[in-house]
Design a protein around this motif. Structure first.
Motif, mmCIF file in Angstrom:
data_model
loop_
_atom_site.group_PDB
_atom_site.id
_atom_site.type_symbol
_atom_site.label_atom_id
_atom_site.label_comp_id
_atom_site.label_asym_id
_atom_site.label_seq_id
_atom_site.Cartn_x
_atom_site.Cartn_y
_atom_site.Cartn_z
ATOM 1 N N ALA A 61 38.891 26.338 41.334
ATOM 2 C CA ALA A 61 39.315 24.962 42.069
ATOM 3 C C ALA A 61 40.086 24.286 40.576
ATOM 4 O O ALA A 61 39.853 24.707 39.489
ATOM 5 N N ASP A 62 41.004 23.244 40.895
ATOM 6 C CA ASP A 62 41.615 22.563 40.066
ATOM 7 C C ASP A 62 40.708 22.282 38.792
ATOM 8 O O ASP A 62 41.107 22.085 37.677
ATOM 9 N N SER A 63 39.564 21.676 39.168
ATOM 10 C CA SER A 63 38.535 21.187 38.384
ATOM 11 C C SER A 63 38.071 21.897 37.056
ATOM 12 O O SER A 63 37.860 21.626 36.091
ATOM 13 N N VAL A 64 38.201 23.229 37.394
ATOM 14 C CA VAL A 64 37.811 24.335 36.417
ATOM 15 C C VAL A 64 38.753 25.240 36.036
ATOM 16 O O VAL A 64 38.427 26.111 34.962
ATOM 17 N N LYS A 65 40.051 25.306 36.376
ATOM 18 C CA LYS A 65 41.087 26.208 36.187
ATOM 19 C C LYS A 65 41.366 26.021 34.633
ATOM 20 O O LYS A 65 41.437 25.012 34.065
ATOM 21 N N GLY A 66 41.443 27.280 34.098
ATOM 22 C CA GLY A 66 41.739 27.355 32.654
ATOM 23 C C GLY A 66 40.507 27.447 31.740
ATOM 24 O O GLY A 66 40.507 27.632 30.435
ATOM 25 N N ARG A 67 39.253 27.047 32.497
ATOM 26 C CA ARG A 67 38.188 26.934 31.524
ATOM 27 C C ARG A 67 36.823 27.956 32.120
ATOM 28 O O ARG A 67 36.309 28.189 31.326
ATOM 29 N N PHE A 68 37.060 28.307 33.421
ATOM 30 C CA PHE A 68 36.143 29.129 33.892
ATOM 31 C C PHE A 68 36.629 30.511 34.342
ATOM 32 O O PHE A 68 37.788 30.405 34.591
ATOM 33 N N ILE A 69 35.935 31.503 34.187
ATOM 34 C CA ILE A 69 36.404 32.974 34.563
ATOM 35 C C ILE A 69 35.349 33.346 35.345
ATOM 36 O O ILE A 69 34.142 33.629 34.953
ATOM 37 N N ILE A 70 35.804 33.949 36.839
ATOM 38 C CA ILE A 70 34.868 34.746 37.530
ATOM 39 C C ILE A 70 35.112 36.073 37.611
ATOM 40 O O ILE A 70 36.062 36.501 37.234
ATOM 41 N N SER A 71 33.995 36.816 37.297
ATOM 42 C CA SER A 71 34.301 38.387 37.359
ATOM 43 C C SER A 71 32.970 39.005 38.284
ATOM 44 O O SER A 71 32.159 38.400 38.640
ATOM 45 N N ARG A 72 33.309 40.309 38.504
ATOM 46 C CA ARG A 72 32.141 40.909 39.381
ATOM 47 C C ARG A 72 32.319 42.491 38.837
ATOM 48 O O ARG A 72 33.198 42.941 38.494
ATOM 49 N N ASP A 73 31.230 43.097 39.026
ATOM 50 C CA ASP A 73 30.967 44.577 38.789
ATOM 51 C C ASP A 73 30.355 45.173 40.035
ATOM 52 O O ASP A 73 29.272 45.016 40.206
ATOM 53 N N ASN A 74 31.297 45.865 40.675
ATOM 54 C CA ASN A 74 30.782 46.361 42.058
ATOM 55 C C ASN A 74 29.644 47.542 41.885
ATOM 56 O O ASN A 74 28.987 47.687 42.759
ATOM 57 N N ALA A 75 29.801 48.045 40.719
ATOM 58 C CA ALA A 75 28.873 49.290 40.558
ATOM 59 C C ALA A 75 27.458 48.762 40.191
ATOM 60 O O ALA A 75 26.532 49.391 40.495
ATOM 61 N N ARG A 76 27.365 47.786 39.642
ATOM 62 C CA ARG A 76 26.103 47.315 39.294
ATOM 63 C C ARG A 76 25.638 45.730 40.100
ATOM 64 O O ARG A 76 24.692 45.399 40.142
ATOM 65 N N ASN A 77 26.390 45.574 41.511
ATOM 66 C CA ASN A 77 26.185 44.681 42.190
ATOM 67 C C ASN A 77 25.776 43.169 41.410
ATOM 68 O O ASN A 77 25.066 42.491 41.707
ATOM 69 N N THR A 78 26.720 42.883 40.588
ATOM 70 C CA THR A 78 26.756 41.712 39.899
ATOM 71 C C THR A 78 27.911 40.863 39.882
ATOM 72 O O THR A 78 29.039 41.489 39.928
ATOM 73 N N ALA A 79 27.867 39.498 39.688
ATOM 74 C CA ALA A 79 29.068 38.672 39.664
ATOM 75 C C ALA A 79 28.443 37.587 38.502
ATOM 76 O O ALA A 79 27.460 37.464 38.166
ATOM 77 N N ARG A 80 29.690 37.237 37.697
ATOM 78 C CA ARG A 80 29.541 36.255 36.649
ATOM 79 C C ARG A 80 30.469 35.026 36.712
ATOM 80 O O ARG A 80 31.502 35.206 37.162
ATOM 81 N N LEU A 81 30.007 34.190 35.996
ATOM 82 C CA LEU A 81 30.934 32.956 35.862
ATOM 83 C C LEU A 81 30.801 32.576 34.507
ATOM 84 O O LEU A 81 29.756 31.974 33.976
ATOM 85 N N GLN A 82 31.854 32.707 33.616
ATOM 86 C CA GLN A 82 32.028 32.327 32.284
ATOM 87 C C GLN A 82 32.490 30.853 32.229
ATOM 88 O O GLN A 82 33.613 30.669 32.762
ATOM 89 N N MET A 83 31.825 30.056 31.876
ATOM 90 C CA MET A 83 32.041 28.671 31.882
ATOM 91 C C MET A 83 32.348 28.189 30.227
ATOM 92 O O MET A 83 31.340 28.133 29.466
#
Length: 119
Positions: A61-83
């Motif tokens: 979203a424009d409101s978080v672009k450049g500040r938040f990073i989303i990632s996923r690890d399909n081997a571990r069935n996890t996702a993260r949001l770095q804010m």
């Protein structure tokens, strides 16, 4: 039984960082788009970030672009949001959500984790 379990929320000062995690079970994780969706009191639900099945393509979203990073690890069935560079207006309940590839709506939701940013 599908479960999405968020963790990592809390109280943080403006300008600091926080990382949210989502642990998924009961689904074929690499077949689902994963999103982080937030809802603040009195406001509509907002998809802040999403990652398609491979993790190579993301949306912010424009409101978080450049500040938040989303990632996923399909081997571990996890996702993260770095804010990063958090602002008081980022205060909300953050949900992890999953939708099967090609579908329009998010089918599965976590219970949510509260993020509060103080000024």
């Amino acid at each position: 039984q599908v479960q999405l379990v968020e963790s990592g929320g809390g109280l943080v000062q403006a300008g600091r960082s926080l990382t949210l995690s989502c642990a998924a079970s009961g689904l074929t994780f690499n077949m689902y788009t994963i999103a982080w969706v937030r809802q603040a009191p009195g406001k509509e639900r907002e998809v802040v970030a999403a990652t398609e099945t491979t993790g190579r393509h993301t949306y912010y979203a424009d409101s978080v672009k450049g500040r938040f990073i989303i990632s996923r690890d399909n081997a571990r069935n996890t996702a993260r949001l770095q804010m990063n560079s958090l602002k008081p207006e980022d205060t909300a309940v953050y949900y992890c959500a999953a939708k099967y590839r090609g579908e329009a709506d998010y089918r599965y939701w976590g219970q949510g984790t509260q993020v509060t940013v103080s000024s």
